[in-house]
Design a protein around this motif. Structure first.
Motif, PDB file in Angstrom:
ATOM      1  N   TYR A 191       0.844  -1.245  -0.115  1.00 47.71           N
ATOM      2  CA  TYR A 191       0.094   0.054  -0.059  1.00 47.71           C
ATOM      3  C   TYR A 191       0.974   1.375  -0.083  1.00 47.71           C
ATOM      4  CZ  TYR A 191      -4.486  -2.489   0.308  1.00 47.71           C
ATOM      5  OH  TYR A 191      -5.491  -3.087   0.023  1.00 47.71           O
TER       6      TYR A 191
ATOM      7  N   GLU B  41       0.616   4.345  -2.747  1.00 51.04           N
ATOM      8  CA  GLU B  41       0.546   5.516  -2.261  1.00 51.04           C
ATOM      9  C   GLU B  41       1.453   6.697  -3.195  1.00 51.04           C
ATOM     10  OE1 GLU B  41       1.735   8.329   1.526  1.00 51.04           O
ATOM     11  OE2 GLU B  41       0.168   6.509   1.803  1.00 51.04           O
TER      12      GLU B  41
ATOM     13  N   ALA C 164     -10.228   6.035  -2.764  1.00 54.94           N
ATOM     14  CA  ALA C 164      -9.022   6.451  -2.482  1.00 54.94           C
ATOM     15  C   ALA C 164      -8.874   7.854  -2.704  1.00 54.94           C
ATOM     16  CB  ALA C 164      -7.850   5.783  -3.319  1.00 54.94           C
TER      17      ALA C 164
END
Length: 496
Positions: A274, A278, A448
């Motif tokens: 993750y 990002e 997101a």
């Protein structure tokens, strides 16, 4: 009676002048009725010519083609044709016939098939005088590479590296650029021409970036790269990474790393993944480079643990991946064709089905929803479930039906009892995921984006409070909502 085979006797002219040539080879050269040279640019050749030895050379072929591969193929073609016409010929090459001599390898590959017998007589290669001149002990390990076709992954910085066939400044420039992928620009390299030949030898050591500025490259030139000792060079080597991880896990290594198991660092793999995502969303290549390294560390740790237990090594991981990539891309590495992404995906799916069958998995007996990783985030898992079901026709006909389903689930949630709210909320979220699929949007990415937007706007509220010297306890929802709307307005105006 069988017809006698034509033959090509291959001689090595050695690395020096006529005085260094073995007598047997000298005699063969003198007696040859049909003598062919790959190049006349060699100290021995001028001396032979002075003694009246007749020969033909292939120097003109180099001017006719754009690549050395084509040159060598043409020389071999002409040699085999000459042998077939004249019966027996002699072919002489610089150095030793079996050291850095592509035409000899091609003759060995093609001679028998064309009824031509290939015989090789030795000759001193350039390696012996080079080792002596540069005081290299080859037992320490060395690599002999071709300057006309040098690749980055061939360069091993821990070895004495000799790059032969650096015929001119253009090849030297290619060699320099390739080495710069592995070594710092200021690394010392040595260019050597005509090593051991009296009056012609030139040896210069320069920083790598100056390599192609030297003026003595020719048919007897090579480049020597000493073994690297600096950590900044070793830091770029995959083998060093493997060694570091093994040390960390060893009894003399790090207590924390030693104690870890596949299960104990399982969550780290997810977290690092993750963090990479990002950096992709932030379009930050420097951060992405660092986070990909952290993710690779997790792979190395799991591979090292498996190796310690005797299950597999990181080389097995790489081998399995390489084999799979080649197998699943027959339109690239095989004879199948794919004109677009749809055909390429069809090839991929067909091969995956064949792989499952080879493992004894009966695809026909599997659920249509099989093959989705169970530990995916719920939003992504829902998306993949719906996509698989849609492939066999279990789907809405129109996006209007999906909107209707969302409204239905929303009403049911509002009317649900406290006990049923979680289930009804899940149904609503599932319907929203379906809408995302119909709109060709990724729900995970969409959410997101909203998370990021929320965080950005909330940070604006925090900054306004800080400017006013107040805390959240000293404001109210109405004021915070005003700043929220102000943040929205600034975003639309491009100020944030």
């Amino acid at each position: 009676m069988d017809k006698k085979k034509s033959s090509i006797t291959i001689l090595g002219l050695g690395a020096g002048d006529l005085d260094q040539l073995p007598y047997g080879i000298y005699r063969k050269l003198k007696e040859a009725k049909n003598l062919f040279l790959r190049t006349r640019e060699h100290p021995v050749v001028g001396q032979l010519a002075a003694e009246g030895v007749a020969f033909a050379s292939y120097d003109d072929v180099y001017e006719q083609y754009d690549s050395f591969a084509e040159v060598y193929e043409e020389i071999v073609r002409q040699l085999l044709a000459a042998a077939e016409k004249d019966g027996d010929i002699v072919y002489a090459v610089p150095g030793h016939p079996l050291v850095a001599e592509r035409t000899v390898q091609l003759l060995l590959e093609k001679g028998d098939a064309q009824g031509v017998q290939i015989e090789i007589m030795g000759g001193q290669s350039f390696l012996d005088p080079l080792f002596a001149r540069l005081k290299i002990d080859p037992i320490e390990g060395f690599a002999l590479l071709d300057g006309t076709a040098l690749k980055t992954d061939e360069v091993s910085p821990g070895l004495h590296t000799i790059i032969a066939q650096v015929y001119d400044a253009m090849i030297a420039s290619d060699v320099k650029l390739t080495l710069m992928e592995v070594l710092p620009d200021d690394s010392p390299v040595t260019a050597a021409t005509a090593v051991g030949v009296a009056g012609q030898e030139r040896i210069e050591t320069v920083p790598l970036y100056e390599l192609d500025r030297l003026d003595h490259f020719g048919n007897l030139s090579l480049v020597y790269v000493p073994p690297a000792r600096e950590e900044r060079i070793w830091y770029r080597q995959f083998s060093y990474l493997k060694e570091i991880v093994a040390i960390l896990r060893s009894p003399e290594g790090c207590p924390w790393d030693r104690e870890q198991t596949h299960q104990s660092i399982r969550k780290n793999l997810i977290e690092e993944t993750y963090e990479v995502l990002e950096t992709i969303d932030d379009e930050d290549p420097d951060a992405m480079c660092e986070e990909l390294g952290d993710l690779l560390m997790q792979i190395m740790l799991h591979s090292q643990m498996a190796a310690e237990d005797g299950y597999f090594t990181v080389e097995d991981v790489v081998a399995g991946l390489n084999e799979k990539l080649v197998r699943r891309h027959p339109h690239v590495f095989g004879e199948k064709h794919a004109d677009d992404a749809v055909e390429a995906l069809a090839n991929w799916q067909e091969i995956k089905a064949q792989e499952k069958a080879a493992k004894g998995i009966e695809v026909a007996n599997q659920s249509q929803l099989a093959g989705i990783p169970r530990d995916l985030p719920a939003l992504m898992y829902a998306y993949k479930l719906q996509k698989k079901a849609a492939q066999i026709g279990f789907d809405w006909d129109d996006v209007a039906d999906v909107y209707g389903k969302i409204e239905e689930e929303y009403r049911e949630l509002r009317e649900a009892s406290e006990r049923d709210r979680a289930e009804e909320l899940g149904d609503l979220l599932f319907a929203v995921v379906n809408l995302a699929r119909f709109l060709k949007l990724d729900p995970e990415e969409a959410l997101a984006m909203t998370n990021k937007k929320f965080k950005r706007r909330f940070s604006y509220i925090e900054s306004k409070l800080k400017e006013a010297g107040r805390s959240f306890e000293e404001t109210d929802l109405q004021e915070m909502d005003k700043w929220w709307e102000e943040a929205k307005h600034r975003e639309k105006g491009g100020e944030m």
